[in-house]
Design a protein around this motif. Structure first.
Motif, PDB file in Angstrom:
ATOM      1  N   VAL A 188       0.872  -1.175   0.000  1.00  0.00           N
ATOM      2  CA  VAL A 188       0.000   0.000   0.000  1.00  0.00           C
ATOM      3  C   VAL A 188       0.906   1.222   0.000  1.00  0.00           C
ATOM      4  O   VAL A 188       1.393   1.668   1.046  1.00  0.00           O
ATOM      5  CB  VAL A 188      -0.952  -0.007   1.215  1.00  0.00           C
ATOM      6  N   GLU A 189       1.167   1.749  -1.166  1.00  0.00           N
ATOM      7  CA  GLU A 189       2.212   2.752  -1.357  1.00  0.00           C
ATOM      8  C   GLU A 189       2.098   3.981  -0.443  1.00  0.00           C
ATOM      9  O   GLU A 189       3.092   4.395   0.158  1.00  0.00           O
ATOM     10  CB  GLU A 189       2.246   3.198  -2.815  1.00  0.00           C
ATOM     11  N   PRO A 190       0.927   4.613  -0.348  1.00  0.00           N
ATOM     12  CA  PRO A 190       0.875   5.815   0.489  1.00  0.00           C
ATOM     13  C   PRO A 190       1.163   5.531   1.965  1.00  0.00           C
ATOM     14  O   PRO A 190       1.742   6.375   2.657  1.00  0.00           O
ATOM     15  CB  PRO A 190      -0.561   6.332   0.294  1.00  0.00           C
ATOM     16  N   LEU A 191       0.787   4.343   2.447  1.00  0.00           N
ATOM     17  CA  LEU A 191       1.063   4.020   3.842  1.00  0.00           C
ATOM     18  C   LEU A 191       2.542   3.702   4.038  1.00  0.00           C
ATOM     19  O   LEU A 191       3.114   3.999   5.092  1.00  0.00           O
ATOM     20  CB  LEU A 191       0.180   2.854   4.292  1.00  0.00           C
ATOM     21  N   GLU A 192       3.171   3.109   3.031  1.00  0.00           N
ATOM     22  CA  GLU A 192       4.617   2.916   3.089  1.00  0.00           C
ATOM     23  C   GLU A 192       5.321   4.272   3.141  1.00  0.00           C
ATOM     24  O   GLU A 192       6.306   4.446   3.865  1.00  0.00           O
ATOM     25  CB  GLU A 192       5.086   2.129   1.862  1.00  0.00           C
ATOM     26  N   PHE A 193       4.829   5.220   2.379  1.00  0.00           N
ATOM     27  CA  PHE A 193       5.427   6.551   2.361  1.00  0.00           C
ATOM     28  C   PHE A 193       5.300   7.206   3.736  1.00  0.00           C
ATOM     29  O   PHE A 193       6.263   7.764   4.272  1.00  0.00           O
ATOM     30  CB  PHE A 193       4.733   7.413   1.301  1.00  0.00           C
ATOM     31  N   LEU A 194       4.102   7.122   4.342  1.00  0.00           N
ATOM     32  CA  LEU A 194       3.906   7.708   5.671  1.00  0.00           C
ATOM     33  C   LEU A 194       4.819   7.046   6.703  1.00  0.00           C
ATOM     34  O   LEU A 194       5.395   7.717   7.564  1.00  0.00           O
ATOM     35  CB  LEU A 194       2.449   7.553   6.107  1.00  0.00           C
ATOM     36  N   ALA A 195       4.950   5.729   6.616  1.00  0.00           N
ATOM     37  CA  ALA A 195       5.748   5.003   7.598  1.00  0.00           C
ATOM     38  C   ALA A 195       7.223   5.370   7.506  1.00  0.00           C
ATOM     39  O   ALA A 195       7.958   5.241   8.482  1.00  0.00           O
ATOM     40  CB  ALA A 195       5.565   3.499   7.415  1.00  0.00           C
ATOM     41  N   ALA A 196       7.656   5.836   6.332  1.00  0.00           N
ATOM     42  CA  ALA A 196       9.068   6.154   6.132  1.00  0.00           C
ATOM     43  C   ALA A 196       9.404   7.603   6.469  1.00  0.00           C
ATOM     44  O   ALA A 196      10.548   8.029   6.299  1.00  0.00           O
ATOM     45  CB  ALA A 196       9.455   5.866   4.682  1.00  0.00           C
ATOM     46  N   ALA A 197       8.411   8.374   6.936  1.00  0.00           N
ATOM     47  CA  ALA A 197       8.653   9.784   7.250  1.00  0.00           C
ATOM     48  C   ALA A 197       9.757   9.917   8.288  1.00  0.00           C
ATOM     49  O   ALA A 197       9.860   9.129   9.231  1.00  0.00           O
ATOM     50  CB  ALA A 197       7.369  10.434   7.758  1.00  0.00           C
ATOM     51  N   THR A 198      10.602  10.919   8.099  1.00  0.00           N
ATOM     52  CA  THR A 198      11.699  11.184   9.023  1.00  0.00           C
ATOM     53  C   THR A 198      11.481  12.524   9.711  1.00  0.00           C
ATOM     54  O   THR A 198      10.847  13.423   9.158  1.00  0.00           O
ATOM     55  CB  THR A 198      13.042  11.202   8.279  1.00  0.00           C
ATOM     56  N   GLY A 199      11.994  12.668  10.907  1.00  0.00           N
ATOM     57  CA  GLY A 199      11.798  13.912  11.634  1.00  0.00           C
ATOM     58  C   GLY A 199      10.373  14.018  12.164  1.00  0.00           C
ATOM     59  O   GLY A 199       9.591  13.070  12.112  1.00  0.00           O
ATOM     60  N   GLU A 200      10.026  15.190  12.664  1.00  0.00           N
ATOM     61  CA  GLU A 200       8.703  15.404  13.249  1.00  0.00           C
ATOM     62  C   GLU A 200       7.742  16.010  12.235  1.00  0.00           C
ATOM     63  O   GLU A 200       8.070  17.019  11.600  1.00  0.00           O
ATOM     64  CB  GLU A 200       8.803  16.334  14.460  1.00  0.00           C
ATOM     65  N   PRO A 201       6.558  15.411  12.047  1.00  0.00           N
ATOM     66  CA  PRO A 201       5.548  16.067  11.214  1.00  0.00           C
ATOM     67  C   PRO A 201       5.258  17.465  11.772  1.00  0.00           C
ATOM     68  O   PRO A 201       5.087  17.633  12.971  1.00  0.00           O
ATOM     69  CB  PRO A 201       4.332  15.146  11.349  1.00  0.00           C
ATOM     70  N   ARG A 202       5.212  18.444  10.877  1.00  0.00           N
ATOM     71  CA  ARG A 202       5.025  19.829  11.305  1.00  0.00           C
ATOM     72  C   ARG A 202       3.615  20.284  10.977  1.00  0.00           C
ATOM     73  O   ARG A 202       3.187  20.224   9.822  1.00  0.00           O
ATOM     74  CB  ARG A 202       6.049  20.728  10.609  1.00  0.00           C
ATOM     75  N   HIS A 203       2.873  20.742  11.992  1.00  0.00           N
ATOM     76  CA  HIS A 203       1.520  21.229  11.770  1.00  0.00           C
ATOM     77  C   HIS A 203       1.578  22.561  11.034  1.00  0.00           C
ATOM     78  O   HIS A 203       2.255  23.497  11.458  1.00  0.00           O
ATOM     79  CB  HIS A 203       0.786  21.399  13.109  1.00  0.00           C
ATOM     80  N   LEU A 204       0.861  22.647   9.893  1.00  0.00           N
ATOM     81  CA  LEU A 204       0.850  23.877   9.108  1.00  0.00           C
ATOM     82  C   LEU A 204      -0.392  24.713   9.369  1.00  0.00           C
ATOM     83  O   LEU A 204      -0.306  25.927   9.577  1.00  0.00           O
ATOM     84  CB  LEU A 204       0.939  23.555   7.606  1.00  0.00           C
ATOM     85  N   GLU A 205      -1.555  24.060   9.352  1.00  0.00           N
ATOM     86  CA  GLU A 205      -2.802  24.799   9.584  1.00  0.00           C
ATOM     87  C   GLU A 205      -3.930  23.823   9.865  1.00  0.00           C
ATOM     88  O   GLU A 205      -3.859  22.640   9.521  1.00  0.00           O
ATOM     89  CB  GLU A 205      -3.172  25.660   8.369  1.00  0.00           C
ATOM     90  N   THR A 206      -4.961  24.346  10.511  1.00  0.00           N
ATOM     91  CA  THR A 206      -6.199  23.603  10.710  1.00  0.00           C
ATOM     92  C   THR A 206      -7.351  24.473  10.237  1.00  0.00           C
ATOM     93  O   THR A 206      -7.484  25.625  10.668  1.00  0.00           O
ATOM     94  CB  THR A 206      -6.402  23.212  12.179  1.00  0.00           C
ATOM     95  N   THR A 207      -8.146  23.947   9.320  1.00  0.00           N
ATOM     96  CA  THR A 207      -9.305  24.657   8.789  1.00  0.00           C
ATOM     97  C   THR A 207     -10.511  23.732   8.890  1.00  0.00           C
ATOM     98  O   THR A 207     -10.430  22.626   9.432  1.00  0.00           O
ATOM     99  CB  THR A 207      -9.087  25.055   7.324  1.00  0.00           C
ATOM    100  N   SER A 208     -11.620  24.178   8.327  1.00  0.00           N
ATOM    101  CA  SER A 208     -12.822  23.344   8.333  1.00  0.00           C
ATOM    102  C   SER A 208     -12.624  22.077   7.506  1.00  0.00           C
ATOM    103  O   SER A 208     -13.380  21.112   7.647  1.00  0.00           O
ATOM    104  CB  SER A 208     -14.010  24.133   7.783  1.00  0.00           C
ATOM    105  N   SER A 209     -11.614  22.064   6.631  1.00  0.00           N
ATOM    106  CA  SER A 209     -11.353  20.896   5.787  1.00  0.00           C
ATOM    107  C   SER A 209     -10.473  19.861   6.480  1.00  0.00           C
ATOM    108  O   SER A 209     -10.333  18.740   6.000  1.00  0.00           O
ATOM    109  CB  SER A 209     -10.677  21.322   4.481  1.00  0.00           C
ATOM    110  N   GLY A 210      -9.841  20.241   7.595  1.00  0.00           N
ATOM    111  CA  GLY A 210      -8.973  19.314   8.302  1.00  0.00           C
ATOM    112  C   GLY A 210      -7.675  19.966   8.715  1.00  0.00           C
ATOM    113  O   GLY A 210      -7.492  21.182   8.590  1.00  0.00           O
ATOM    114  N   SER A 211      -6.753  19.160   9.209  1.00  0.00           N
ATOM    115  CA  SER A 211      -5.451  19.641   9.661  1.00  0.00           C
ATOM    116  C   SER A 211      -4.371  19.199   8.676  1.00  0.00           C
ATOM    117  O   SER A 211      -4.300  18.029   8.299  1.00  0.00           O
ATOM    118  CB  SER A 211      -5.128  19.091  11.052  1.00  0.00           C
ATOM    119  N   THR A 212      -3.531  20.160   8.290  1.00  0.00           N
ATOM    120  CA  THR A 212      -2.462  19.894   7.330  1.00  0.00           C
ATOM    121  C   THR A 212      -1.127  19.835   8.050  1.00  0.00           C
ATOM    122  O   THR A 212      -0.785  20.732   8.826  1.00  0.00           O
ATOM    123  CB  THR A 212      -2.407  20.990   6.251  1.00  0.00           C
ATOM    124  N   TYR A 213      -0.388  18.745   7.784  1.00  0.00           N
ATOM    125  CA  TYR A 213       0.942  18.559   8.344  1.00  0.00           C
ATOM    126  C   TYR A 213       1.949  18.457   7.197  1.00  0.00           C
ATOM    127  O   TYR A 213       1.605  18.021   6.086  1.00  0.00           O
ATOM    128  CB  TYR A 213       1.018  17.280   9.174  1.00  0.00           C
TER     129      TYR A 213
END
Length: 287
Positions: free
Chosen positions: A163-188
């Motif tokens: 499952v490619e996108p989940l493999e990509f998420l699992a390989a993330a390095t460092g800390e996910p950085r919160h960019l913004e939260t709107t009515s559409s959701g939270s962006t990291y």
């Protein structure tokens, strides 16, 4: 490289052709990683959807996603080079993929329209729109075909159940950085190895230097999490990776190349039976 590369190779090469030729055509707007360690997100506002929401996706055994590879800039309107939809059932060890290729980007291997692929632990099947006359069916069995000839690598059917996108998420390095939260959701914002989001192509297979360069690159992605926690989106900036394998290196400065995934978890059960009417790949003059 996997059997889906047969279709994705056309998209990867099409990207390079569009970027280097300055094509002015306008197009449409554009599995097993549950145990991987995950970095904690930087402190986010109290109303943000927590980064830990992604854990439920990593644990999901059944789901679906769409993937789009697109270009913006370079004097062109937004262009979608390829789009695919995937359903997976990891308990049944089954994945089905439908690849849509635009007429402008079509090749003999990936004609305009759709190709479909089914992967299990024991089978690799392809649905091709132009094989009824020569093979008597749309479905072709690629399981026993020479992997090197078809994909450039020696892979077994079970190797494709990723499952490619989940493999990509699992390989993330460092800390996910919160960019913004709107009515559409939270962006990291996250960083992960660029090769995990890069569409494999014959340009890579034939260029070990480019492969090595991309393997050493990172890509920045934005991940949008919604409160309900049933879907997420990932948008990966792969511009620099594409610059690496462009034949002349002449990619317009304002061009942006992205792979985007939209993932849904815990979808309703679906049939995982293999098609009954399947021809051997030799009917296509291959193997």
């Amino acid at each position: 490289m996997t059997l889906r590369v047969t279709a994705r190779a056309a998209a990867g090469l099409a990207v390079l052709a569009v970027l280097t030729a300055g094509c002015a055509r306008a197009g449409e707007t554009p599995s097993g990683a549950a145990d991987a360690p995950r970095p904690a997100a930087e402190t986010a506002p109290g109303d943000a959807v927590p980064w830990d929401t992604v854990d439920a996706f990593q644990a999901a055994r059944r789901g679906s996603y769409t993937e789009t590879i697109g270009i913006t800039g370079g004097g062109m309107g937004p262009m979608t080079l390829m789009e695919e939809t995937v359903r997976f059932d990891l308990e049944a060890r089954y994945m089905e993929r439908t690849v849509s290729v635009s007429d402008d980007m079509s090749t003999d291997a990936a004609p305009g329209g759709e190709l479909r692929f089914v992967y299990t632990d024991t089978a690799m099947l392809m649905w091709h729109p132009n094989t009824v006359e020569t093979c008597g069916t749309h479905w072709i069995d690629l399981t026993d075909a020479a992997s090197a000839e078809l994909t450039g690598a020696d892979l077994q059917p079970g190797d494709l159940l990723i499952v490619e996108p989940l493999e990509f998420l699992a390989a993330a390095t460092g800390e996910p950085r919160h960019l913004e939260t709107t009515s559409s959701g939270s962006t990291y914002e996250i960083t992960a190895p660029a090769d995990l989001g890069f569409p494999n192509s014959s340009a890579l297979l034939e260029n070990p230097g480019a492969q090595e360069a991309i393997m050493g690159m990172d890509a920045v992605a934005e991940v949008v999490l919604i409160e309900a926690g049933t879907s997420l989106t990932i948008s990966v900036d792969l511009t620099e990776a594409f610059r690496t394998i462009a034949p002349s290196g002449e990619v317009p400065e304002d061009v942006v190349v992205r792979t985007a995934w939209n993932v849904t978890r815990d979808i309703p059960p679906f049939a995982t039976d293999l098609p009954a009417d399947v021809a051997d790949v030799t009917c296509m003059g291959t193997g």
